[in-house]
Design an enzyme around this catalytic site. Structure first.
Site, PDB file in Angstrom:
ATOM      1  N   GLY A  39      -3.324 -10.053  -1.620  1.00 47.87           N
ATOM      2  CA  GLY A  39      -1.960 -10.117  -2.155  1.00 47.87           C
ATOM      3  C   GLY A  39      -1.096  -9.025  -1.528  1.00 47.87           C
ATOM      4  CG  HIS A  40      -1.898  -4.925  -2.389  1.00 55.84           C
ATOM      5  ND1 HIS A  40      -3.129  -4.981  -3.009  1.00 55.84           N
ATOM      6  CD2 HIS A  40      -1.049  -4.379  -3.299  1.00 55.84           C
ATOM      7  CE1 HIS A  40      -3.032  -4.482  -4.236  1.00 55.84           C
ATOM      8  NE2 HIS A  40      -1.786  -4.114  -4.438  1.00 55.84           N
ATOM      9  CB  VAL A 179      -2.049 -13.940  -2.531  1.00 57.79           C
ATOM     10  CG1 VAL A 179      -3.355 -14.334  -1.849  1.00 57.79           C
ATOM     11  CG2 VAL A 179      -0.932 -13.789  -1.513  1.00 57.79           C
TER      12      VAL A 179
HETATM   13  P1  AMP Z   1       0.211  -2.850  -7.265  1.00 55.43           P
HETATM   14  O1  AMP Z   1      -0.652  -2.171  -6.249  1.00 55.43           O
HETATM   15  O2  AMP Z   1      -0.544  -3.614  -8.292  1.00 55.43           O
HETATM   16  O3  AMP Z   1       1.279  -1.941  -7.834  1.00 55.43           O
HETATM   17  O4  AMP Z   1       1.016  -3.968  -6.463  1.00 55.43           O
HETATM   18  C1  AMP Z   1       1.783  -3.629  -5.339  1.00 55.43           C
HETATM   19  C2  AMP Z   1       2.587  -4.837  -4.936  1.00 55.43           C
HETATM   20  O5  AMP Z   1       1.717  -5.916  -4.615  1.00 55.43           O
HETATM   21  C3  AMP Z   1       3.518  -5.354  -6.053  1.00 55.43           C
HETATM   22  O6  AMP Z   1       4.767  -5.715  -5.492  1.00 55.43           O
HETATM   23  C4  AMP Z   1       2.771  -6.542  -6.577  1.00 55.43           C
HETATM   24  O7  AMP Z   1       3.610  -7.518  -7.155  1.00 55.43           O
HETATM   25  C5  AMP Z   1       2.136  -7.074  -5.304  1.00 55.43           C
HETATM   26  N1  AMP Z   1       0.992  -7.945  -5.622  1.00 55.43           N
HETATM   27  C6  AMP Z   1      -0.062  -7.627  -6.420  1.00 55.43           C
HETATM   28  N2  AMP Z   1      -0.879  -8.694  -6.537  1.00 55.43           N
HETATM   29  C7  AMP Z   1      -0.322  -9.696  -5.813  1.00 55.43           C
HETATM   30  C8  AMP Z   1      -0.679 -11.054  -5.550  1.00 55.43           C
HETATM   31  N3  AMP Z   1      -1.783 -11.612  -6.059  1.00 55.43           N
HETATM   32  N4  AMP Z   1       0.137 -11.795  -4.765  1.00 55.43           N
HETATM   33  C9  AMP Z   1       1.281 -11.244  -4.245  1.00 55.43           C
HETATM   34  N5  AMP Z   1       1.668  -9.963  -4.444  1.00 55.43           N
HETATM   35  C10 AMP Z   1       0.879  -9.210  -5.224  1.00 55.43           C
END
Ligand code: AMP
Length: 289
Positions: A39-40, A179
């Protein structure tokens, strides 16, 4: 790939990204808390498609966690994260420590926009204050031209969009699709907390969203009925607590009584001690439908 840990290191790395040979290079920023997954990396790809230079920040931001949440246990596999970012073609990683982001005496926080109040904001009252503050600081520190966020955190992306609009921050906010794993579970750094049985239960979030989407597709227009259907699907699957299961306006997050797409379906539930969120946007029907 360069790594900057301090403000000075960041400043000099950003100026060399923008240096003469690269004059006018736009910089994309992907803010993360690490424990990276595809996702990241999809956000990194989105940044690289649009911006010649990409910065990824990794910072587990203490101000967005409440007491009793998983701040101290949040996974921090930094070596693996850096390998993934290098392989993904990232130009610069910003890895600040807490004192770099919040130096002694730092006491100013962003009062987040109205869209922060409901849903996650109701369950986690100080969360978006911390998110808005750290995002604004990262935007100012990096001077990024664009910042890429995931639709996975739908309300967060709205909070950031409204904040940069309201505070006239000169940055373009890009929101990139969710994702999912092959079984439909939205990728999340917190999925690693789930055992096999809990993971099975966690699939009900996506299932509840898809069930509601089909009901709407088949003509259901009663918002309460859509929400009750999602709630029932979640509870029947054995989640331990449903925080919310709503159909809302995609821009204001106000609950919808009479469903006319575009709408967004949002769910949050606890499986064991792990809180999971997911969402699905239902686009407006085209005129020919
Ligand atoms: P985090 O590390 O959880 O703070 O997420 C960092 C970024 O990655 C944020 O903009 C989240 O929305 C994005 N993100 C996390 N999981 C996903 C995913 N499964 N699909 C798309 N973006 C994601």
């Amino acid at each position: 790939m360069k790594i900057a840990r301090t403000r000075d290191e960041l400043e000099s790395a950003v100026s060399s990204l923008r240096a003469d040979g690269n004059a006018g290079r736009t910089i994309g920023l992907v803010p993360t808390m690490g424990a990276l997954h595809d996702g990241h990396l999809s956000l990194v790809r989105a940044s690289r498609e649009q911006c010649p230079a990409t910065i990824v920040s990794i910072f587990v931001n203490p101000t967005q966690f409440a007491v009793g949440e998983d701040l101290s246990s949040y996974p921090r596999p930094i070596g693996r994260d850096l390998e993934m970012l290098e392989a993904a073609g990232v130009d610069l990683v910003f890895l600040p420590d807490e004192a770099t982001m919040y130096p002694p005496g730092c006491s100013t926080m962003v009062d987040p926009p109205a869209v922060a109040r409901a849903l996650e904001g109701a369950v986690r009252p100080a969360h978006f204050r911390g998110v808005a503050t750290v995002v604004l600081k990262l935007l100012l520190l990096t001077g990024a031209d664009a910042a890429i966020f995931g639709q996975k955190d739908y309300q967060q992306s709205l909070v950031v969009r409204h904040m940069v609009r309201d505070l006239n921050v000169p940055v373009q906010i890009v929101v990139s699709p969710i994702v999912r794993d092959d079984d439909g579970l939205a990728l999340s750094s917190r999925n690693r907390y789930l055992d096999a049985d809990q993971r099975e239960i966690a699939l009900s979030l996506n299932r509840a969203l898809r069930g509601a989407a089909s009901a709407i597709e088949l003509g259901e227009t009663d918002g309460d009925a859509v929400m009750a259907g999602m709630m029932q699907a979640l509870l029947e699957s054995g989640v331990d607590q449903v925080n919310y299961a709503v159909v809302a306006d995609p821009e204001t997050l106000e609950l919808i009584e009479k469903v006319h797409p575009p709408v967004v379906l949002l769910v949050a539930a606890r499986v064991g001690t792990t809180r999971l969120i997911d969402n699905l946007v239902i686009q407006a029907r085209s005129a020919s439908e």
